[in-house]
Design a protein around this motif. Sequence first.
Motif, PDB file in Angstrom:
ATOM      1  N   ALA A 206       0.131 -18.915 -17.320  1.00 49.60           N
ATOM      2  CA  ALA A 206       1.462 -18.335 -17.091  1.00 49.60           C
ATOM      3  C   ALA A 206       2.074 -18.784 -15.781  1.00 49.60           C
ATOM      4  O   ALA A 206       3.298 -18.977 -15.690  1.00 49.60           O
ATOM      5  CB  ALA A 206       1.377 -16.808 -17.135  1.00 49.60           C
ATOM      6  N   ASP A 207       1.236 -18.982 -14.739  1.00 48.85           N
ATOM      7  CA  ASP A 207       1.750 -19.406 -13.443  1.00 48.85           C
ATOM      8  C   ASP A 207       1.578 -20.908 -13.212  1.00 48.85           C
ATOM      9  O   ASP A 207       1.850 -21.391 -12.109  1.00 48.85           O
ATOM     10  CB  ASP A 207       1.045 -18.632 -12.321  1.00 48.85           C
ATOM     11  N   ARG A 208       1.150 -21.630 -14.244  1.00 51.49           N
ATOM     12  CA  ARG A 208       1.038 -23.084 -14.147  1.00 51.49           C
ATOM     13  C   ARG A 208       2.041 -23.765 -15.083  1.00 51.49           C
ATOM     14  O   ARG A 208       2.903 -24.517 -14.641  1.00 51.49           O
ATOM     15  CB  ARG A 208      -0.392 -23.530 -14.474  1.00 51.49           C
ATOM     16  N   ILE A 209       1.920 -23.509 -16.367  1.00 50.71           N
ATOM     17  CA  ILE A 209       2.842 -24.101 -17.336  1.00 50.71           C
ATOM     18  C   ILE A 209       4.198 -23.415 -17.293  1.00 50.71           C
ATOM     19  O   ILE A 209       5.241 -24.057 -17.399  1.00 50.71           O
ATOM     20  CB  ILE A 209       2.250 -24.024 -18.757  1.00 50.71           C
ATOM     21  N   GLY A 210       4.183 -22.089 -17.127  1.00 50.19           N
ATOM     22  CA  GLY A 210       5.432 -21.345 -17.085  1.00 50.19           C
ATOM     23  C   GLY A 210       5.610 -20.450 -18.293  1.00 50.19           C
ATOM     24  O   GLY A 210       4.930 -20.582 -19.314  1.00 50.19           O
ATOM     25  N   ARG A 211       6.561 -19.528 -18.192  1.00 50.86           N
ATOM     26  CA  ARG A 211       6.783 -18.549 -19.255  1.00 50.86           C
ATOM     27  C   ARG A 211       7.465 -19.175 -20.463  1.00 50.86           C
ATOM     28  O   ARG A 211       7.095 -18.932 -21.612  1.00 50.86           O
ATOM     29  CB  ARG A 211       7.683 -17.406 -18.751  1.00 50.86           C
ATOM     30  N   ARG A 212       8.503 -19.959 -20.202  1.00 50.66           N
ATOM     31  CA  ARG A 212       9.340 -20.491 -21.279  1.00 50.66           C
ATOM     32  C   ARG A 212       8.566 -21.345 -22.286  1.00 50.66           C
ATOM     33  O   ARG A 212       8.663 -21.118 -23.497  1.00 50.66           O
ATOM     34  CB  ARG A 212      10.508 -21.264 -20.661  1.00 50.66           C
ATOM     35  N   PRO A 213       7.785 -22.356 -21.855  1.00 48.71           N
ATOM     36  CA  PRO A 213       7.036 -23.158 -22.834  1.00 48.71           C
ATOM     37  C   PRO A 213       6.049 -22.334 -23.658  1.00 48.71           C
ATOM     38  O   PRO A 213       5.887 -22.583 -24.865  1.00 48.71           O
ATOM     39  CB  PRO A 213       6.296 -24.188 -21.962  1.00 48.71           C
ATOM     40  N   LEU A 214       5.403 -21.350 -23.034  1.00 51.66           N
ATOM     41  CA  LEU A 214       4.446 -20.524 -23.756  1.00 51.66           C
ATOM     42  C   LEU A 214       5.140 -19.636 -24.787  1.00 51.66           C
ATOM     43  O   LEU A 214       4.642 -19.454 -25.895  1.00 51.66           O
ATOM     44  CB  LEU A 214       3.649 -19.666 -22.774  1.00 51.66           C
ATOM     45  N   LEU A 215       6.296 -19.094 -24.425  1.00 52.49           N
ATOM     46  CA  LEU A 215       7.051 -18.261 -25.370  1.00 52.49           C
ATOM     47  C   LEU A 215       7.481 -19.077 -26.589  1.00 52.49           C
ATOM     48  O   LEU A 215       7.370 -18.623 -27.731  1.00 52.49           O
ATOM     49  CB  LEU A 215       8.273 -17.653 -24.680  1.00 52.49           C
ATOM     50  N   LEU A 216       7.988 -20.274 -26.345  1.00 58.25           N
ATOM     51  CA  LEU A 216       8.451 -21.120 -27.449  1.00 58.25           C
ATOM     52  C   LEU A 216       7.290 -21.544 -28.347  1.00 58.25           C
ATOM     53  O   LEU A 216       7.389 -21.476 -29.582  1.00 58.25           O
ATOM     54  CB  LEU A 216       9.172 -22.354 -26.900  1.00 58.25           C
ATOM     55  N   THR A 217       6.207 -21.992 -27.742  1.00 62.66           N
ATOM     56  CA  THR A 217       5.032 -22.397 -28.517  1.00 62.66           C
ATOM     57  C   THR A 217       4.516 -21.247 -29.366  1.00 62.66           C
ATOM     58  O   THR A 217       4.169 -21.409 -30.537  1.00 62.66           O
ATOM     59  CB  THR A 217       3.919 -22.886 -27.578  1.00 62.66           C
ATOM     60  N   SER A 218       4.477 -20.072 -28.760  1.00 61.80           N
ATOM     61  CA  SER A 218       3.981 -18.889 -29.459  1.00 61.80           C
ATOM     62  C   SER A 218       4.864 -18.523 -30.648  1.00 61.80           C
ATOM     63  O   SER A 218       4.367 -18.302 -31.762  1.00 61.80           O
ATOM     64  CB  SER A 218       3.903 -17.716 -28.480  1.00 61.80           C
ATOM     65  N   ALA A 219       6.186 -18.451 -30.441  1.00 70.55           N
ATOM     66  CA  ALA A 219       7.096 -18.027 -31.512  1.00 70.55           C
ATOM     67  C   ALA A 219       7.066 -19.004 -32.683  1.00 70.55           C
ATOM     68  O   ALA A 219       6.989 -18.599 -33.856  1.00 70.55           O
ATOM     69  CB  ALA A 219       8.516 -17.884 -30.968  1.00 70.55           C
ATOM     70  N   ILE A 220       7.109 -20.298 -32.392  1.00 70.89           N
ATOM     71  CA  ILE A 220       7.099 -21.311 -33.459  1.00 70.89           C
ATOM     72  C   ILE A 220       5.755 -21.322 -34.183  1.00 70.89           C
ATOM     73  O   ILE A 220       5.686 -21.382 -35.416  1.00 70.89           O
ATOM     74  CB  ILE A 220       7.412 -22.705 -32.872  1.00 70.89           C
ATOM     75  N   GLY A 221       4.666 -21.250 -33.418  1.00 73.81           N
ATOM     76  CA  GLY A 221       3.340 -21.249 -34.028  1.00 73.81           C
ATOM     77  C   GLY A 221       3.096 -20.022 -34.890  1.00 73.81           C
ATOM     78  O   GLY A 221       2.512 -20.114 -35.975  1.00 73.81           O
ATOM     79  N   CYS A 222       3.559 -18.855 -34.421  1.00 69.15           N
ATOM     80  CA  CYS A 222       3.406 -17.629 -35.214  1.00 69.15           C
ATOM     81  C   CYS A 222       4.152 -17.732 -36.539  1.00 69.15           C
ATOM     82  O   CYS A 222       3.646 -17.319 -37.589  1.00 69.15           O
ATOM     83  CB  CYS A 222       3.920 -16.429 -34.420  1.00 69.15           C
ATOM     84  N   ALA A 223       5.366 -18.275 -36.490  1.00 66.96           N
ATOM     85  CA  ALA A 223       6.158 -18.428 -37.717  1.00 66.96           C
ATOM     86  C   ALA A 223       5.421 -19.316 -38.717  1.00 66.96           C
ATOM     87  O   ALA A 223       5.348 -19.003 -39.915  1.00 66.96           O
ATOM     88  CB  ALA A 223       7.524 -19.015 -37.388  1.00 66.96           C
TER      89      ALA A 223
END
Length: 476
Positions: A309-326
Amino acid sequence: MPSHGIGRQYLAAFLASLPVLMTGAAYGWTSPTMLIWEEDKNKEFNMSDDQLSWVVSLIEIGNLITPVPCGFLVDVWGRKNMLLFTAPMWFISWLLIIFSKNFIVLCISRIIQGMAVGVVCTVNPPYLGEIAEKEIRGSISTFFQGMLYLGILLQYCIGPYVSYLTLAIFNAVIPILFLVTFIFMPESPYYLMMKDREAQAAKALMWLHKEQTQMNIKDDLKEIKDSVEEDMSQKATWWDLVATPSSRKAFFILQVAATTKFLSGYLGVLSYAQKTFSSTEGSSLKSEHYAILLGLLLFLPMFITAALADRIGRRPLLLTSAIGCAFCEILAGLFYFAQTKIPNELKPYDWIAFVTIASYFVLFSIGLGPLVSTLRAELFPSNTRGIASGVTNITETITCFISLKMYHIVAVNWGYYLDYWIFAVFCIIGAIIIYFTVPETKGKSFAQIQKQFSEVKQKEDDLPLEKLPINKPQIA
């Protein structure tokens, strides 16, 4: 550079998140007890299917009661006191469950638990964000979701192997443990500064940063004081959440993220986990084993998220998570749809359903799960952070109630496949909006984040000046 007090900040965050563990226990408790209720319908419990679904979902009715008043009281009574206030609520709710198996009493206990959940979800994220240094705020904010998952996992691991009474007693002990440990932790320095208690804010900051003198933390103390003074220059009202373009954007982002998180369906699946996988009894694993594996796959990725979270950042993780969950939920829906057409042929492949759902939980745990709480702590100034958290908790409560109540109804009347396809649609919509609206906040102080949002307003204010017939430098 972070201070030498990282260990103390993590300790305070852990103890402050014990009520979140209790929240997870309240949600996860229904999964192992659901089968007990169903097997014992005509004996001690004597509940219909509809009554069972109400016991599961009534927690969200209680959760509607407390967030709004708590959003204001958190700035009056303090973050620490509000969290401590939940301990007797949790304890009383489990006492009711221990001493009665009546449907009405169970409903009352679930409403009390929901009221405690409303306080916890409103107060815990701001507290975690305000005690953490900006370099580790992302990882500390993941305590909220991590402890929630741990509470669920404990119910999955313990529930199937102990009695109904023993599980309730175990859950009643946790609020006592929280009360006798968290009472020694410091209040949020931001809250103390809001109340002009600068000496106490400095003392809290010295403990959290493991510094011996106020001189050593003077820069951090000044940053907090300046941030609070700017935020508190105007008294917070409901209108402040939507009064300016920057506040409207922050509020919109948080509501979309919260809606996507809960309408992705994770609490519905978790609350009915053993029932969902009870059709796989012919396989080598029993339904309770599948539930435990799901709990582990939900909890363990949190350590990865805390590191990223403090290396890659919030935004990339949120996007990866939402698309992957779908993607995972579309596949799960396809399997369950095929199962309705050719059930016998797919019996040896029941594990496919578990793999797709398990993959969904892993991807959920690296983004949508923990980082929505991070956004709650970061996107708003001190004077509206509590109100925004309270309003967002109402959004989460409504969407969670829909997910909990409709999951079983849709599954019974149409099939699990429709549940998962509906969840996937919300993930896709959420991913699109996140892509176009969510800024990156890693490594930024609260003041820097507010400045980033205020640039929207500044650009709008500058626009008419550029049309004036005067010579001025071009602004890049």
